[in-house]
Design a protein around this motif. Structure first.
Motif, mmCIF file in Angstrom:
data_model
loop_
_atom_site.group_PDB
_atom_site.id
_atom_site.type_symbol
_atom_site.label_atom_id
_atom_site.label_comp_id
_atom_site.label_asym_id
_atom_site.label_seq_id
_atom_site.Cartn_x
_atom_site.Cartn_y
_atom_site.Cartn_z
ATOM 1 N N GLU A 292 1.018 -1.070 -0.035
ATOM 2 C CA GLU A 292 0.172 0.066 0.143
ATOM 3 C C GLU A 292 0.855 1.269 -0.095
ATOM 4 O OE1 GLU A 292 -2.803 1.780 3.428
ATOM 5 O OE2 GLU A 292 -3.375 0.127 2.593
ATOM 6 N N VAL A 293 1.947 1.270 0.784
ATOM 7 C CA VAL A 293 2.749 2.590 0.890
ATOM 8 C C VAL A 293 3.661 2.886 -0.111
ATOM 9 C CG1 VAL A 293 4.352 3.552 2.549
ATOM 10 C CG2 VAL A 293 2.521 2.549 3.501
ATOM 11 N N VAL A 294 4.462 1.764 -0.557
ATOM 12 C CA VAL A 294 5.498 1.817 -1.576
ATOM 13 C C VAL A 294 5.405 0.802 -2.626
ATOM 14 C CG1 VAL A 294 7.137 3.052 -0.148
ATOM 15 C CG2 VAL A 294 7.051 0.642 -0.053
ATOM 16 N N GLN A 295 4.143 0.088 -2.972
ATOM 17 C CA GLN A 295 3.915 -0.833 -3.981
ATOM 18 C C GLN A 295 5.216 -2.004 -3.916
ATOM 19 O OE1 GLN A 295 3.868 2.822 -4.899
ATOM 20 N NE2 GLN A 295 1.951 2.378 -3.709
ATOM 21 N N ALA A 296 5.760 -2.273 -2.998
ATOM 22 C CA ALA A 296 6.715 -3.267 -2.765
ATOM 23 C C ALA A 296 6.246 -4.560 -2.419
ATOM 24 C CB ALA A 296 7.742 -2.742 -1.779
ATOM 25 N N GLU A 297 6.333 -5.520 -3.321
ATOM 26 C CA GLU A 297 5.844 -7.052 -3.014
ATOM 27 C C GLU A 297 6.641 -7.877 -2.051
ATOM 28 O OE1 GLU A 297 5.518 -9.853 -5.941
ATOM 29 O OE2 GLU A 297 6.826 -8.629 -7.125
ATOM 30 N N THR A 298 6.175 -8.578 -1.166
ATOM 31 C CA THR A 298 7.004 -9.720 -0.547
ATOM 32 C C THR A 298 7.152 -10.905 -1.210
ATOM 33 O OG1 THR A 298 6.065 -8.725 1.745
ATOM 34 C CG2 THR A 298 6.794 -11.101 1.504
ATOM 35 N N LEU A 299 8.528 -11.270 -1.197
ATOM 36 C CA LEU A 299 8.902 -12.295 -1.964
ATOM 37 C C LEU A 299 9.169 -13.595 -1.178
ATOM 38 C CD1 LEU A 299 11.743 -10.395 -3.945
ATOM 39 C CD2 LEU A 299 9.525 -10.884 -4.678
ATOM 40 N N ALA A 300 9.642 -13.371 -0.070
ATOM 41 C CA ALA A 300 9.836 -14.590 0.886
ATOM 42 C C ALA A 300 9.453 -14.107 2.561
ATOM 43 C CB ALA A 300 10.982 -14.991 0.694
ATOM 44 N N PHE A 301 9.284 -15.369 3.078
ATOM 45 C CA PHE A 301 8.731 -15.017 4.526
ATOM 46 C C PHE A 301 9.289 -16.157 5.472
ATOM 47 C CE2 PHE A 301 5.166 -17.127 7.341
ATOM 48 C CZ PHE A 301 5.550 -16.116 8.485
ATOM 49 N N HIS A 302 9.932 -15.972 6.648
ATOM 50 C CA HIS A 302 10.153 -17.127 7.293
ATOM 51 C C HIS A 302 10.008 -16.792 8.904
ATOM 52 C CE1 HIS A 302 12.696 -20.325 9.043
ATOM 53 N NE2 HIS A 302 13.398 -19.400 9.863
ATOM 54 N N LEU A 303 9.213 -17.712 9.526
ATOM 55 C CA LEU A 303 8.893 -17.432 10.795
ATOM 56 C C LEU A 303 9.863 -18.078 11.809
ATOM 57 C CD1 LEU A 303 5.185 -17.931 12.128
ATOM 58 C CD2 LEU A 303 7.210 -17.923 13.801
ATOM 59 N N GLY A 304 10.856 -17.550 12.372
ATOM 60 C CA GLY A 304 11.868 -17.848 13.099
ATOM 61 C C GLY A 304 11.754 -18.248 14.491
ATOM 62 N N LYS A 305 12.475 -18.782 15.339
ATOM 63 C CA LYS A 305 12.073 -18.923 16.817
ATOM 64 C C LYS A 305 12.094 -17.583 17.689
ATOM 65 C CE LYS A 305 13.529 -21.380 21.121
ATOM 66 N NZ LYS A 305 14.374 -22.358 21.407
ATOM 67 N N GLU A 306 12.970 -16.435 17.369
ATOM 68 C CA GLU A 306 12.925 -15.202 17.981
ATOM 69 C C GLU A 306 12.481 -14.153 17.201
ATOM 70 O OE1 GLU A 306 13.732 -14.997 21.078
ATOM 71 O OE2 GLU A 306 14.188 -17.199 21.399
ATOM 72 N N ARG A 307 12.935 -14.465 15.818
ATOM 73 C CA ARG A 307 12.540 -13.286 14.794
ATOM 74 C C ARG A 307 11.856 -13.769 13.552
ATOM 75 N NH1 ARG A 307 14.113 -11.025 18.579
ATOM 76 N NH2 ARG A 307 15.778 -9.507 19.167
ATOM 77 N N VAL A 308 11.190 -12.785 12.851
ATOM 78 C CA VAL A 308 10.448 -13.018 11.772
ATOM 79 C C VAL A 308 11.031 -12.202 10.612
ATOM 80 C CG1 VAL A 308 8.215 -13.220 10.574
ATOM 81 C CG2 VAL A 308 8.170 -13.449 12.985
ATOM 82 N N THR A 309 11.155 -13.068 9.353
ATOM 83 C CA THR A 309 11.661 -12.223 8.230
ATOM 84 C C THR A 309 10.946 -12.030 7.049
ATOM 85 O OG1 THR A 309 13.099 -13.917 7.406
ATOM 86 C CG2 THR A 309 14.005 -12.684 9.067
ATOM 87 N N ILE A 310 10.873 -11.055 6.305
ATOM 88 C CA ILE A 310 10.456 -11.062 5.090
ATOM 89 C C ILE A 310 11.514 -10.487 4.148
ATOM 90 C CG2 ILE A 310 7.844 -10.861 5.635
ATOM 91 C CD1 ILE A 310 7.886 -8.022 5.191
#
Length: 404
Positions: free
Chosen positions: A112-130
């Protein structure tokens, strides 16, 4: 659809009973069972599996294999057992629900803000990354996206997750296309985000809690973003607040002035390090003159052979550089004792000897490693011999080289 997957019927189910449909043992000896139905979510789609117990037996891992949900167990279930009660580790499950829904919200905010799509996602034990398709993440964009994501959380939108048929799928404004062709499930935040997803999510955005971006780095031409949500964010804030309070106490300042005080302390430290380096240089200069006064003449060179204590190899190198600059005909055979025996050999421009060859033939005495060039070489090894004996061996090699 997929009626045996209770987590799709109700993500809040914590306890259930089911028939044991299949038993097995994997190649590594791990026991597993397949149940008639299960509330345990298997690893997939960037989300880790649920854990918990079946009866009194720990569930170590859950994975879908050839359409079956395998529950890997800490021990075999009794053969006589045909039905078992499952209990999820609810804290883990709800954490995953918060993080995964938070990812949907944050990814939609980036679009919505910068028209940037997410390419990957990982839900880690302490942190989450996209991974986001962006060349750079400025502070302004960071702030805008984070603010928009948390607005959606506070607006308390419903999060609707359901399987859809082809007709409904075609009518939805999907942010990305599904990766499967059947049993397509879509997670929807009305008027904000529509995404194919097989993960577990809370019922409303408010349950996600605060979404906090922690940092980012460039990754394969895009931006890898690290963030946390909900209880993770609260725990992180509590830990950091405790750290800030303790630092303020240590620095005898307020939290508001902590950065300024830290900058002053760093400046003072740097000044002290500079002053100390100057003093150490003066002491080395005195030591150079002292050792030069007792140097031994061997042929047309002056030998400085000395064992130091509590000196780093860098200090030995500095001593050698100062000595050979002061006396171009000097050859230095230096050692420093400690947990390791450190050696530095050096020669001035007027001394015709390759010290890297000397150290190469000396290091085997202490099972050491090192290297260098004809003018300076260094290495270290185990203190299996007195340093004086090691340097005496190097001196004999030097005498032989000078006679050649």
């Amino acid at each position: 659809m997929m009626k045996d997957r209770l987590y799709y019927q109700d993500a809040y189910i914590q306890t259930f009973s089911a028939q044991i449909a299949k038993r097995g043992t994997e190649e590594d000896g791990t026991a597993y069972v397949v149940l008639s139905e299960t509330a345990f979510y298997p690893t997939g789609g960037g989300q880790s599996c649920d854990l918990g117990v079946l009866g009194d037996t720990q569930v170590l891992d859950v994975e879908e294999i050839n359409g079956e949900v395998h529950h890997r167990l800490a021990a075999q279930l009794p053969e006589a057992l045909t039905e078992v009660t499952g209990q999820l580790d609810w804290e883990r499950r709800f954490d995953h629900m918060q993080q995964h829904a938070g990812q949907h919200i944050l990814s939609a905010a980036f679009l919505e803000v910068v028209q940037a799509e997410t390419l990957a996602f990982h839900l880690g034990k302490e942190r989450v990354t996209i991974d986001v398709r962006l060349d750079e993440l400025t502070d302004e964009v960071w702030t805008q996206v984070e603010k928009r994501a948390n607005e959606v959380v506070l607006e308390n939108h419903p999060i609707i997750a359901r399987f859809v048929d082809e007709a409904e799928l075609a009518s939805l404004p999907l942010k990305k296309q599904p990766t499967v062709t059947e049993n397509i499930r879509v997670v929807m935040i009305p008027d904000f985000d529509y995404n194919p997803c097989g993960g577990t999510h809370p019922a409303r955005t408010s349950e996600v809690g605060m979404i906090k971006i922690l940092g980012w780095e460039r990754h394969r031409g895009n931006i890898r973003l690290e963030f946390i949500c909900g209880w993770r964010a609260l725990r992180d804030y509590t830990r950091k607040q405790s750290t800030v309070r303790e630092l303020a106490r240590q620095f005898l300042t307020s939290e508001a002035e902590l950065v300024e005080q830290t900058q002053r302390v760093i400046a003072e430290r740097d000044l002290l390090k500079q002053t100390l380096a100057e003093k150490e240089k003066l002491l080395l200069e005195v030591e150079v003159q002292k050792q030069l006064a007792v140097a031994t003449a061997i042929g047309n060179v002056r030998l400085i052979q000395h064992v130091f204590t509590d000196r780093t190899i860098q200090e030995l190198q500095q001593f050698a550089q100062m000595m050979t600059a002061e006396a171009p005909d000097a050859v230095c055979l230096l050692a420093a004792t400690g947990e390791k025996l450190q050696l530095v050999f050096a020669r001035g421009q007027a001394a015709d000897v390759a010290v890297n060859q000397l150290i190469k033939e000396t290091l085997p005495l202490i099972s050491g490693k090192g290297g260098g060039n004809p003018a300076m070489a260094q290495g270290g090894g185990q203190p299996v011999l007195p340093a004086e004996d090691v340097l005496a061996h190097a001196r004999k090699l030097l005498e032989t080289a000078l006679k050649a």
